[in-house]
Design a protein around this motif. Sequence first.
Motif, PDB file in Angstrom:
ATOM      1  N   UNK A  56     -51.022  66.640  -3.076  1.00 30.58           N
ATOM      2  CA  UNK A  56     -49.678  66.416  -3.957  1.00 30.58           C
ATOM      3  C   UNK A  56     -49.669  65.160  -3.917  1.00 30.58           C
ATOM      4  N   UNK A  57     -49.590  64.174  -3.276  1.00 29.03           N
ATOM      5  CA  UNK A  57     -49.405  62.947  -3.272  1.00 29.03           C
ATOM      6  C   UNK A  57     -50.445  62.077  -4.187  1.00 29.03           C
ATOM      7  N   UNK A  58     -51.787  62.650  -3.692  1.00 28.87           N
ATOM      8  CA  UNK A  58     -52.776  61.736  -4.355  1.00 28.87           C
ATOM      9  C   UNK A  58     -52.899  62.189  -6.297  1.00 28.87           C
ATOM     10  N   UNK A  59     -52.197  63.734  -6.370  1.00 31.95           N
ATOM     11  CA  UNK A  59     -52.047  63.878  -7.961  1.00 31.95           C
ATOM     12  C   UNK A  59     -51.015  62.974  -8.370  1.00 31.95           C
ATOM     13  N   UNK A  60     -50.012  62.829  -7.899  1.00 31.26           N
ATOM     14  CA  UNK A  60     -48.637  62.214  -8.317  1.00 31.26           C
ATOM     15  C   UNK A  60     -49.464  60.470  -8.427  1.00 31.26           C
ATOM     16  N   UNK A  61     -50.016  60.026  -7.631  1.00 34.10           N
ATOM     17  CA  UNK A  61     -50.731  58.760  -7.767  1.00 34.10           C
ATOM     18  C   UNK A  61     -51.325  58.630  -8.991  1.00 34.10           C
ATOM     19  N   UNK A  62     -52.287  59.736  -9.270  1.00 36.55           N
ATOM     20  CA  UNK A  62     -53.354  60.067 -10.282  1.00 36.55           C
ATOM     21  C   UNK A  62     -52.357  59.987 -11.821  1.00 36.55           C
ATOM     22  N   UNK A  63     -51.512  60.573 -11.655  1.00 37.03           N
ATOM     23  CA  UNK A  63     -50.570  60.644 -13.039  1.00 37.03           C
ATOM     24  C   UNK A  63     -50.009  59.229 -13.060  1.00 37.03           C
ATOM     25  N   UNK A  83     -55.110  54.696  -0.403  1.00 38.86           N
ATOM     26  CA  UNK A  83     -55.014  54.236  -1.995  1.00 38.86           C
ATOM     27  C   UNK A  83     -55.475  52.819  -2.052  1.00 38.86           C
ATOM     28  N   UNK A  84     -56.580  52.521  -2.821  1.00 37.84           N
ATOM     29  CA  UNK A  84     -57.464  51.249  -2.991  1.00 37.84           C
ATOM     30  C   UNK A  84     -57.127  50.723  -4.178  1.00 37.84           C
ATOM     31  N   UNK A  85     -56.553  49.746  -4.696  1.00 40.41           N
ATOM     32  CA  UNK A  85     -56.431  49.115  -5.885  1.00 40.41           C
ATOM     33  C   UNK A  85     -57.435  47.742  -6.070  1.00 40.41           C
ATOM     34  N   UNK A  86     -58.187  47.599  -7.065  1.00 41.16           N
ATOM     35  CA  UNK A  86     -58.885  46.516  -7.372  1.00 41.16           C
ATOM     36  C   UNK A  86     -59.230  46.344  -8.993  1.00 41.16           C
ATOM     37  N   UNK A  87     -58.997  45.310  -9.625  1.00 40.92           N
ATOM     38  CA  UNK A  87     -59.543  45.126 -10.996  1.00 40.92           C
ATOM     39  C   UNK A  87     -60.901  45.222 -11.129  1.00 40.92           C
ATOM     40  N   UNK A  88     -61.484  46.313 -11.433  1.00 41.62           N
ATOM     41  CA  UNK A  88     -62.976  46.440 -11.310  1.00 41.62           C
ATOM     42  C   UNK A  88     -63.828  45.513 -11.985  1.00 41.62           C
ATOM     43  N   UNK A  89     -63.223  45.199 -13.315  1.00 46.51           N
ATOM     44  CA  UNK A  89     -63.864  44.432 -14.233  1.00 46.51           C
ATOM     45  C   UNK A  89     -63.825  42.932 -13.749  1.00 46.51           C
TER      46      UNK A  89
END
Lengths: 109, 109
Positions: A56-63, A83-89
């Motif tokens: 449920x948390x993953x869904x909220x992150x996705x939204x 949860x991992x963030x990176x600016x892929x570009x």
Amino acid sequence: MGLASRTCEPCKGNLSPLSREEAEGMLREIPGWELEEGATKIRRTFRFRDFAQAMAFARKVGEVAEGEGHHPDLTVGWGYCGVVFQTHKIRALHRNDFIMAAKVNALTP
Amino acid sequence: MGLASRTCEPCKGNLSPLSREEAEGMLREIPGWELEEGATKIRRTFRFRDFAQAMAFARKVGEVAEGEGHHPDLTVGWGYCGVVFQTHKIRALHRNDFIMAAKVNALTP
């Protein structure tokens, strides 16, 4: 104004990655997150009671990610959501990653 | 009767892990999956158009998992959803993992 209330800027043109010093400075604004892989990613793992809560948390992150057009890499299983963030570009960290992390933190009670 | 139409048996009492030979044999019934970490896990990565499609698939996998009470470890990001099954109680593969994999395969068109 806090990071969580900011909006990701469009990832167009020359995106300059944050230096390690800049990233370490911004990390203070997103409790629970840490730098990874030579300060090219940020990660936080959230704990939950079971699989359904984690999902449920993953869904909220996705939204939130869809709303900003800036997407994480997630790991989800029984009792956890990473949860991992990176600016892929640019294969590096950009201010947008920290804005997203702050928005994800804001999802927790 | 195909694996996909079977039901996971309760993970109680003495669960005997599958041998590598048994696991390799059952792998033929679940196209696209491979053994990992000394035949203690099975993994398949599914590809999608974008983040939303990958997340939608992860949700469906989660629903099947809740129905059977046997949960995967998922990785979800832009264009992909990785699914790993292992019977955590024995840190090894059990027939249930292959039943789940077949049910996940049945979710794809």
